[in-house]
Design an enzyme around this catalytic site. Structure first.
Site, PDB file in Angstrom:
ATOM      1  CG  ASP A 177      -5.199  18.556 132.653  1.00  0.00           C
ATOM      2  OD1 ASP A 177      -6.078  18.811 131.805  1.00  0.00           O
ATOM      3  OD2 ASP A 177      -4.146  19.215 132.758  1.00  0.00           O
ATOM      4  CB  SER A 217      -2.100  25.972 131.286  1.00  0.00           C
ATOM      5  OG  SER A 217      -3.036  25.901 130.244  1.00  0.00           O
ATOM      6  CG  HIS A 232      -5.990  22.522 132.513  1.00  0.00           C
ATOM      7  ND1 HIS A 232      -4.748  21.987 132.230  1.00  0.00           N
ATOM      8  CD2 HIS A 232      -5.903  23.851 132.189  1.00  0.00           C
ATOM      9  CE1 HIS A 232      -3.958  22.933 131.749  1.00  0.00           C
ATOM     10  NE2 HIS A 232      -4.629  24.070 131.725  1.00  0.00           N
TER      11      HIS A 232
END
Length: 374
Positions: free
Chosen positions: A319, A149, A352
């Site tokens: 995601d 991320s 995610h």
């Protein structure tokens, strides 16, 4: 024993850090932890970069929550990032609230918290602070920079800004720029915080009464983006909460009737006990500003023109915050720069957040890439 290494470390570095805003920031406090030992040539350092709401406690108990480190399943002896082989460094990013310089830190010029006088920062500014720390630890070249991320964004910036100092970069569930949709979600969160009367223009530290309600809503909105529709449906569906004497009954009011509502409220409330609202504003803004191609006439490949790093890029099929298309864009740019890059899309129902959860295939990818011969 070298006092620079170990758990709950903090260092004050003179800097200054040249910020993208044009300001310089000094001195800079960096809170960090290390796991494992640096070898004789200081060539086994692995920098783990955390995401938006993460911190330096990647593999040790969090001092506020008492929970295991956010990547304890990945970092440790015999684990994919093996602390029997590597010296792992994890630093709280600039602008955050777990010991590194941020809005809650004391401004030496005023002897009060910076609040909104803290300079607006970027992902590159965070990396410049980390580069100071890595130098302080005596590491000339990192074996790897690893992050998911926002941590993946930092890994990309490391390879772009300091190409001679990174041998490998592992970029997981990330992107080279923030999309309009992501900026929009962040703005909803920021407005929730700033609309809370307790925000007080960011000057809430003296009252010790932070804008917890606004921060909780911000966390709830963001948390939805970390999950997938399939995952939410499987875990909660439209199931109702059980109430005393009324299992699965509607309240015909605005309490948390659905299990998913209760889950989000819990996520929001638990978050307010460990994170600073102003830091949330600053870090989300840094992510929104992130566009690695911006300084290179919009050509992402040019950001990697000088890199000698090897890259491993990983995405997850569920995601939707940083979809596989964003990872492919990074890979295409690296191919354009003739960089050494491997790419894999992994299957997961968890959206995610998959990079934080148990995934044996991800373990094999990371372990294999870090251990592969140069």
């Amino acid at each position: 024993m070298d006092e620079r290494f170990g758990l709950d470390r903090r260092v004050r570095l003179l800097g200054p850090i040249p910020l993208d805003s044009g300001r310089g920031f000094a001195p800079v406090e960096i809170a960090y932890e290390t796991y494992g030992a640096l070898n004789a040539d200081a060539g086994n350092g692995v920098l783990v970069c955390h995401a938006l709401t993460g911190d330096q406690y990647c593999a040790s108990e969090h001092p506020l929550t008492g929970k295991p480190g956010w990547w304890a399943r990945m970092v440790g002896p015999g684990k994919p990032i093996d602390t029997d082989r590597y010296c792992v460094i994890c630093a709280n990013v600039l602008g955050s609230c777990m010991g590194s310089s941020g809005p809650a830190s004391v401004d030496p010029a005023t002897d009060a918290a910076y609040g909104m006088d803290f300079p607006v920062i970027t992902i590159a500014d965070m990396v410049r602070a980390q580069e100071l720390l890595v130098g302080h630890l005596g590491i000339e070249r990192l074996h790897a920079v690893v992050g998911g991320s926002m941590g993946g964004m930092q890994a990309l910036v490391w390879a772009s800004l300091f190409p001679a100092r990174v041998a490998r970069a592992v970029v997981i569930a990330s992107a080279a720029r923030h999309s309009a949709q992501n900026i929009a979600f962040h703005e909803v969160g920021r407005q929730a915080i700033m609309a809370d009367p307790k925000w007080r223009g960011g000057a809430y530290y003296a009252e010790n009464d932070p804008p917890a309600a606004g921060l909780s809503v911000a966390r709830m909105a963001a948390h939805i983006t970390y999950l997938s529709e399939a995952g939410l449906t499987d875990k909660f569906g439209r199931r109702l909460q059980d109430r005393p004497g009324k299992p699965g009954a509607k309240s015909f009011g605005f309490d948390a009737d659905f299990q998913v509502e209760s889950y989000l409220r819990h996520q929001g409330l638990s978050f307010t006990g460990r994170f600073d609202a102003n830091s949330y504003l600053y870090i989300t803004r840094a992510m929104d500003y992130f566009d690695l191609a911006d300084a290179h006439d919009g050509r992402l490949a040019r950001a990697f023109a000088s890199t000698k790093s090897r890259f491993c890029v990983v995405s997850f099929d569920s995601d939707w915050l940083y979809p596989t298309a964003e990872s492919r864009r990074i890979v295409h740019a690296l191919n354009g720069a003739r960089a050494d890059v491997s790419f894999v899309e992994l299957a997961s129902p968890f959206g995610h957040d998959a990079f934080l959860l148990d995934n044996p295939e991800l373990d094999r990818v990371v372990s294999g890439f870090l251990g592969a011969a140069a």
